[in-house]
Write a protein that holds these residues in place. Sequence first.
Motif, mmCIF file in Angstrom:
data_model
loop_
_atom_site.group_PDB
_atom_site.id
_atom_site.type_symbol
_atom_site.label_atom_id
_atom_site.label_comp_id
_atom_site.label_asym_id
_atom_site.label_seq_id
_atom_site.Cartn_x
_atom_site.Cartn_y
_atom_site.Cartn_z
ATOM 1 N N ILE A 266 36.477 43.911 32.686
ATOM 2 C CA ILE A 266 37.432 44.051 32.217
ATOM 3 C C ILE A 266 38.504 45.189 32.482
ATOM 4 O O ILE A 266 39.703 45.121 32.636
ATOM 5 C CB ILE A 266 37.841 44.130 30.289
ATOM 6 N N ILE A 267 38.229 46.201 33.138
ATOM 7 C CA ILE A 267 38.790 47.080 33.629
ATOM 8 C C ILE A 267 39.219 46.886 34.893
ATOM 9 O O ILE A 267 40.371 47.284 35.095
ATOM 10 C CB ILE A 267 38.272 48.213 33.488
ATOM 11 N N LEU A 268 38.907 45.930 35.899
ATOM 12 C CA LEU A 268 39.095 45.633 36.967
ATOM 13 C C LEU A 268 39.773 44.500 36.883
ATOM 14 O O LEU A 268 40.817 44.463 37.137
ATOM 15 C CB LEU A 268 37.802 45.096 37.529
ATOM 16 N N LEU A 269 39.885 43.582 35.847
ATOM 17 C CA LEU A 269 40.773 42.579 35.697
ATOM 18 C C LEU A 269 42.724 43.483 35.233
ATOM 19 O O LEU A 269 43.512 43.186 36.298
ATOM 20 C CB LEU A 269 40.478 41.249 34.496
ATOM 21 N N VAL A 270 42.231 44.334 34.081
ATOM 22 C CA VAL A 270 43.651 45.167 33.743
ATOM 23 C C VAL A 270 43.933 45.900 34.953
ATOM 24 O O VAL A 270 45.505 45.697 35.567
ATOM 25 C CB VAL A 270 43.075 45.968 32.746
#
Length: 197
Positions: free
Chosen positions: A7-11
């Motif tokens: 999720i952090i990577l996608l954001v």
Amino acid sequence: AMVRNIIILLVTVIIGAGLTYVMDYTASIPPAQKVKTPEPMQEVTDAHDVRTGEVVPQFSFQDIRGDEYAVDDFQGKIIILNFWASWCTPCVKEFPIFLDMAEDYKEDVVFLALSSDFDEAAMQRFLTKMRNKKASAMAAKNVIIALDDNGAITRDIFQTFRLPETIIIDREGVMRDKLIGADWSADDLSSLLEQYR
């Protein structure tokens, strides 16, 4: 933990892409420039030439030999009034044709070439080349070449902003034809001149 990292990577990727888009977009917007108000141009009502059929406007000039002339001096002759410059490729291409016509129609035609060159030395270099190729025409009395200082005649009187442009003026001083650019042949010019002989 793995899901949170994804999720952090996608954001991060989405924010990065968003920032790149915004920065690219703003970079494509030209900076504000001081807008110069254009000077009013004469309204052209006929796309071909608003002046054909009108008497040539009065103007006077000094040629490259230092002789003073007014356009009235050529009354009774057909005038090939050519606006040119040595940096203008089509002008350079058509210049020898005008010289040939001036030679072929010695008694009837005056070739009046007004240069828009900013650099007088460049104009003189071009004319020297012409003298080497066509000495007799360049020395002829009916070939008159002048530097149109600051475009006083070309732009201010004739509203000519794109070169080359040529106006054929009949014996009565009436502007009859306009050649824009150099997309014409010696035969085209010859048949135009024949109409006014």
